[in-house]
Scaffold this active site. Structure first.
Site, PDB file in Angstrom:
ATOM      1  N   GLY A  10     114.963  40.838  80.627  1.00 42.96           N
ATOM      2  CA  GLY A  10     113.653  41.351  81.110  1.00 42.96           C
ATOM      3  C   GLY A  10     112.671  40.279  81.155  1.00 42.96           C
ATOM      4  O   GLY A  10     112.479  39.369  80.205  1.00 42.96           O
ATOM      5  N   GLU A 102     117.317  39.407  72.782  1.00 43.36           N
ATOM      6  CA  GLU A 102     118.343  39.557  72.024  1.00 43.36           C
ATOM      7  C   GLU A 102     119.807  39.586  72.721  1.00 43.36           C
ATOM      8  O   GLU A 102     120.661  38.878  72.429  1.00 43.36           O
ATOM      9  CB  GLU A 102     118.363  40.976  71.157  1.00 43.36           C
ATOM     10  CG  GLU A 102     118.628  40.992  69.925  1.00 43.36           C
ATOM     11  CD  GLU A 102     120.246  41.334  69.612  1.00 43.36           C
ATOM     12  OE1 GLU A 102     120.898  40.675  68.722  1.00 43.36           O
ATOM     13  OE2 GLU A 102     120.665  41.989  70.163  1.00 43.36           O
ATOM     14  N   ILE A 126     108.849  40.910  75.113  1.00 46.57           N
ATOM     15  CA  ILE A 126     107.701  41.779  74.717  1.00 46.57           C
ATOM     16  C   ILE A 126     108.018  42.201  73.287  1.00 46.57           C
ATOM     17  O   ILE A 126     107.004  42.742  72.581  1.00 46.57           O
ATOM     18  CB  ILE A 126     107.025  42.557  75.665  1.00 46.57           C
ATOM     19  CG1 ILE A 126     108.009  43.493  76.046  1.00 46.57           C
ATOM     20  CG2 ILE A 126     106.471  41.679  77.001  1.00 46.57           C
ATOM     21  CD1 ILE A 126     107.351  44.641  77.105  1.00 46.57           C
ATOM     22  N   ASP A 127     109.169  42.778  73.025  1.00 48.80           N
ATOM     23  CA  ASP A 127     109.543  43.736  72.008  1.00 48.80           C
ATOM     24  C   ASP A 127     109.442  42.992  70.615  1.00 48.80           C
ATOM     25  O   ASP A 127     109.243  43.892  69.686  1.00 48.80           O
ATOM     26  CB  ASP A 127     111.010  43.995  72.190  1.00 48.80           C
ATOM     27  CG  ASP A 127     111.236  44.758  73.459  1.00 48.80           C
ATOM     28  OD1 ASP A 127     110.292  45.327  74.084  1.00 48.80           O
ATOM     29  OD2 ASP A 127     112.283  44.632  73.893  1.00 48.80           O
ATOM     30  N   MET A 169     106.112  50.389  75.513  1.00 48.85           N
ATOM     31  CA  MET A 169     107.554  49.799  75.441  1.00 48.85           C
ATOM     32  C   MET A 169     108.055  49.380  73.998  1.00 48.85           C
ATOM     33  O   MET A 169     107.346  49.588  73.156  1.00 48.85           O
ATOM     34  CB  MET A 169     107.694  48.654  76.438  1.00 48.85           C
ATOM     35  CG  MET A 169     107.913  49.254  77.810  1.00 48.85           C
ATOM     36  SD  MET A 169     108.345  47.870  78.940  1.00 48.85           S
ATOM     37  CE  MET A 169     108.759  48.574  80.701  1.00 48.85           C
ATOM     38  N   ARG A 171     111.723  48.994  73.197  1.00 48.47           N
ATOM     39  CA  ARG A 171     112.962  49.322  73.010  1.00 48.47           C
ATOM     40  C   ARG A 171     113.402  49.893  71.652  1.00 48.47           C
ATOM     41  O   ARG A 171     112.677  50.884  71.366  1.00 48.47           O
ATOM     42  CB  ARG A 171     113.738  47.945  73.021  1.00 48.47           C
ATOM     43  CG  ARG A 171     115.061  48.159  74.142  1.00 48.47           C
ATOM     44  CD  ARG A 171     115.709  47.027  74.486  1.00 48.47           C
ATOM     45  NE  ARG A 171     116.831  47.485  75.224  1.00 48.47           N
ATOM     46  CZ  ARG A 171     116.934  47.715  76.503  1.00 48.47           C
ATOM     47  NH1 ARG A 171     115.926  47.975  77.231  1.00 48.47           N
ATOM     48  NH2 ARG A 171     118.184  48.232  77.146  1.00 48.47           N
ATOM     49  N   GLU A 222     108.662  54.002  73.094  1.00 49.58           N
ATOM     50  CA  GLU A 222     109.402  54.644  73.869  1.00 49.58           C
ATOM     51  C   GLU A 222     110.734  55.131  73.130  1.00 49.58           C
ATOM     52  O   GLU A 222     111.493  56.081  73.792  1.00 49.58           O
ATOM     53  CB  GLU A 222     109.847  53.760  74.900  1.00 49.58           C
ATOM     54  CG  GLU A 222     110.753  52.618  74.665  1.00 49.58           C
ATOM     55  CD  GLU A 222     111.051  51.585  75.745  1.00 49.58           C
ATOM     56  OE1 GLU A 222     110.658  51.692  77.039  1.00 49.58           O
ATOM     57  OE2 GLU A 222     111.280  50.270  75.432  1.00 49.58           O
ATOM     58  N   GLN A 275     102.869  46.338  80.905  1.00 48.80           N
ATOM     59  CA  GLN A 275     103.024  45.481  79.611  1.00 48.80           C
ATOM     60  C   GLN A 275     103.631  44.241  79.564  1.00 48.80           C
ATOM     61  O   GLN A 275     103.423  43.359  78.897  1.00 48.80           O
ATOM     62  CB  GLN A 275     103.528  46.295  78.480  1.00 48.80           C
ATOM     63  CG  GLN A 275     103.084  47.525  77.982  1.00 48.80           C
ATOM     64  CD  GLN A 275     103.678  48.635  77.397  1.00 48.80           C
ATOM     65  OE1 GLN A 275     103.712  48.593  76.151  1.00 48.80           O
ATOM     66  NE2 GLN A 275     104.348  49.556  78.029  1.00 48.80           N
ATOM     67  N   ARG A 276     104.357  43.957  80.575  1.00 45.61           N
ATOM     68  CA  ARG A 276     104.942  42.883  80.622  1.00 45.61           C
ATOM     69  C   ARG A 276     104.616  41.967  81.844  1.00 45.61           C
ATOM     70  O   ARG A 276     104.980  40.867  82.059  1.00 45.61           O
ATOM     71  CB  ARG A 276     106.567  43.165  81.221  1.00 45.61           C
ATOM     72  CG  ARG A 276     107.450  43.195  80.077  1.00 45.61           C
ATOM     73  CD  ARG A 276     108.838  43.774  80.575  1.00 45.61           C
ATOM     74  NE  ARG A 276     109.646  43.377  81.903  1.00 45.61           N
ATOM     75  CZ  ARG A 276     110.641  43.979  82.243  1.00 45.61           C
ATOM     76  NH1 ARG A 276     111.244  44.726  81.354  1.00 45.61           N
ATOM     77  NH2 ARG A 276     111.306  43.863  83.282  1.00 45.61           N
TER      78      ARG A 276
END
Ligand code: F6P
Length: 343
Positions: A10, A102, A126-127, A169, A171, A222, A275-276
């Site tokens: 992403g 990841e 972003i996570d 978001m 994940r 999410e 958000q991204r």
């Protein structure tokens, strides 16, 4: 000497800053940089472009990635690996810089370990869920966007005496929800690391109402789940929210259940890809730039199978082996800070 760079997974704000930093440090060393388009897919398809001073000019503040990206994963396309290796050899790449999250960094680890490819990783997402680094770039921008959205939702929630559910978001981790929620002053924050009970959420909201605060902000990640003993989702909802590559949808069901149980009007805002998108914050620009410069130094030093990382205030090199495999879960200390403001 020539090196390659690709961005995979992403997209996130700061990717262009990292590309620019790699290219600028390589150029000042007389080294050429080959841009590989669309992540690992471009390495397989031999879709490449030499990066020049012109191609990287003006990209520092730009969101997205000038190289493009994809979720093509060599681990799931084993037959693509020999071709990827051939293409690296054909372009005489002394090494490859993979900027990824990841999944893409796990693939880089495997390509180094099992296929002797020469790769240095740079963590982005972003996570903020990559182990081995205190922060990934992209996260700070996402948190700023969530914070700004919550600030805006506050005023309309207050005017209408409503509960605003904000789905974010992240994940399988609650970093964005917790940081965005704390910064935005959320009244309840629901994260994957702490399954929630709807009865407790509704109690907190009713308590606020009794205390004269008829509006509330609930931030839900999410992948936040209910406790098994208080599951209000239908089986179809469970499958559609969680059992796909693409997560999302819990916010809508949560708002409906809150309204049903408390009688307070509830609305939902799913922030999604906003958000991204867009320009990185100064923090992300600087982190991405420092990672890019460090990654180039690591290539020069032949530190294959390692990635750049932020530890405290220092940029260091850590083995990819230690950084992938497990996700970096939300820090308990951060969650305890968030919890103080629930209700
Ligand atoms: O990993 C970044 C991220 O934006 C997650 O927060 C989200 O779950 C996912 O990507 C969305 O993936 P896609 O871009 O494939 O829809």
């Amino acid at each position: 000497m020539r090196i390659g760079i690709l961005t995979a997974g992403g997209d996130c704000p700061g990717l262009n800053a990292a590309i620019r930093a790699v290219v600028r440090s390589a150029f000042s060393d007389g080294v050429d940089v080959l841009g590989i388009r669309n992540g690992y897919l471009g390495l397989f398809e031999n879709d490449v472009e030499p990066l020049t001073r012109t191609s990287i000019s003006g990209i520092l503040p730009r969101g997205g990635t000038i190289l493009g990206t994809s979720r093509f994963n060599p681990a799931k396309n084993e037959q693509s690996i020999p071709r990827m290796i051939e293409n690296c050899q054909a372009h005489q790449l002394a090494g490859l810089i993979v900027v990824g999250g990841e999944g893409s960094l796990s693939a880089a680890r495997d390509l180094c370990r099992d296929h002797q490819m020469q790769i240095v990783g740079v963590p982005k997402t972003i996570d903020n869920d990559v182990c081995g680094t205190d922060y990934t770039f992209g996260f700070d921008t996402a948190v700023s966007i969530v914070t700004d959205a919550i600030d805006r939702l506050h005023s309309t929630a207050e005017s209408h005496h409503r509960v605003m559910v904000v789905e974010v978001m992240g994940r399988h981790t609650g970093w964005i929800a917790a940081h965005g929620g704390i910064a935005g002053g959320a009244d309840v924050i629901l994260v994957p690391e702490h399954p929630f009970r709807i009865s407790r959420v509704c109690d907190l909201l009713l308590q606020r109402k009794q205390q004269g605060r008829a509006f509330s902000i609930v931030v839900v990640a999410e992948d936040a789940h209910t406790h098994a003993d208080e599951d209000f989702l239908t089986q179809e909802q469970g499958v559609s929210f969680y059992h796909h590559d693409r997560l999302g949808g819990i916010g809508e069901a949560l708002a409906a259940e809150i309204e049903r149980c408390t009688g307070i009007q509830a609305r939902v805002t799913k922030l999604g890809y906003v958000q991204r998108g867009g320009s990185p914050t100064a923090f992300d620009r600087i982190l991405a730039t420092r990672f890019g410069i460090k990654a180039y130094e690591m290539v020069r030093a032949g530190e294959w199978g390692h990635m750049t990382a932020l530890r405290g205030t220092r940029i260091v090199s850590v083995p990819l082996e230690d950084a992938v495999g497990d996700l970096k879960r939300l820090d308990e200390e951060i969650y305890r800070v968030a919890e103080v403001f629930f209700g």
